[in-house]
Motif scaffolding. Structure first.
Motif, PDB file in Angstrom:
ATOM      1  N   GLY A  51       0.795  -1.218   0.000  1.00 45.28           N
ATOM      2  CA  GLY A  51       0.000   0.000   0.000  1.00 45.28           C
ATOM      3  C   GLY A  51       0.826   1.266   0.000  1.00 45.28           C
ATOM      4  O   GLY A  51       0.293   2.346   0.249  1.00 45.28           O
ATOM      5  N   GLN A  52       2.096   1.183  -0.283  1.00 44.64           N
ATOM      6  CA  GLN A  52       2.950   2.377  -0.329  1.00 44.64           C
ATOM      7  C   GLN A  52       3.193   2.757  -1.778  1.00 44.64           C
ATOM      8  O   GLN A  52       3.243   1.904  -2.657  1.00 44.64           O
ATOM      9  N   LYS A  53       3.352   4.057  -2.019  1.00 42.99           N
ATOM     10  CA  LYS A  53       3.709   4.510  -3.358  1.00 42.99           C
ATOM     11  C   LYS A  53       5.214   4.744  -3.360  1.00 42.99           C
ATOM     12  O   LYS A  53       5.696   5.717  -2.792  1.00 42.99           O
ATOM     13  N   PRO A  54       5.967   3.835  -3.978  1.00 44.55           N
ATOM     14  CA  PRO A  54       7.427   3.936  -3.900  1.00 44.55           C
ATOM     15  C   PRO A  54       7.996   5.024  -4.819  1.00 44.55           C
ATOM     16  O   PRO A  54       7.643   5.114  -5.982  1.00 44.55           O
ATOM     17  N   SER A  55       8.849   5.859  -4.250  1.00 42.57           N
ATOM     18  CA  SER A  55       9.588   6.822  -5.065  1.00 42.57           C
ATOM     19  C   SER A  55      10.957   6.211  -5.354  1.00 42.57           C
ATOM     20  O   SER A  55      11.408   5.307  -4.655  1.00 42.57           O
ATOM     21  N   GLN A  56      11.610   6.713  -6.404  1.00 39.83           N
ATOM     22  CA  GLN A  56      12.921   6.174  -6.776  1.00 39.83           C
ATOM     23  C   GLN A  56      13.928   6.396  -5.655  1.00 39.83           C
ATOM     24  O   GLN A  56      14.783   5.554  -5.400  1.00 39.83           O
ATOM     25  N   LYS A  57      13.814   7.517  -4.946  1.00 42.66           N
ATOM     26  CA  LYS A  57      14.731   7.822  -3.841  1.00 42.66           C
ATOM     27  C   LYS A  57      14.580   6.787  -2.731  1.00 42.66           C
ATOM     28  O   LYS A  57      15.573   6.286  -2.189  1.00 42.66           O
ATOM     29  N   LYS A  58      13.340   6.448  -2.402  1.00 40.77           N
ATOM     30  CA  LYS A  58      13.091   5.474  -1.333  1.00 40.77           C
ATOM     31  C   LYS A  58      13.583   4.078  -1.737  1.00 40.77           C
ATOM     32  O   LYS A  58      14.155   3.350  -0.918  1.00 40.77           O
ATOM     33  N   ILE A  59      13.368   3.722  -3.000  1.00 42.54           N
ATOM     34  CA  ILE A  59      13.840   2.427  -3.491  1.00 42.54           C
ATOM     35  C   ILE A  59      15.365   2.368  -3.419  1.00 42.54           C
ATOM     36  O   ILE A  59      15.935   1.359  -2.980  1.00 42.54           O
ATOM     37  N   ASN A  60      16.030   3.453  -3.840  1.00 41.32           N
ATOM     38  CA  ASN A  60      17.492   3.484  -3.785  1.00 41.32           C
ATOM     39  C   ASN A  60      17.993   3.365  -2.350  1.00 41.32           C
ATOM     40  O   ASN A  60      18.976   2.677  -2.082  1.00 41.32           O
TER      41      ASN A  60
END
Length: 71
Positions: A51-60
């Protein structure tokens, strides 16, 4: 007579260790081919399922944290 038994035992031990190493190596290579470690796309899918919207920064950030943990 006794030294022959010891020699055969040592040679069998060395052969068993070498054979075991190569069998374990082949097994691990096939296991990693079938079940690859987590990559960015898998991480993104898991976050979306939670249920989270992943941003590229968070994934990195999460990939860096996982890479640090494995070292």
């Amino acid at each position: 007579m006794l030294w022959q038994f010891i020699l055969v035992g040592v040679l069998a031990l060395i052969a068993g260790l070498a054979l075991g190493f190569f069998i374990a190596r082949k097994y691990m290579m096939s296991y990693l081919k079938k079940n690859p470690p987590i990559n960015e796309q898998m991480l993104k899918m898991m976050m979306m399922q939670m249920g989270q919207k992943p941003s590229q920064k968070k994934i990195n950030q999460m990939m860096n944290a996982m890479n640090k943990q494995t070292k």
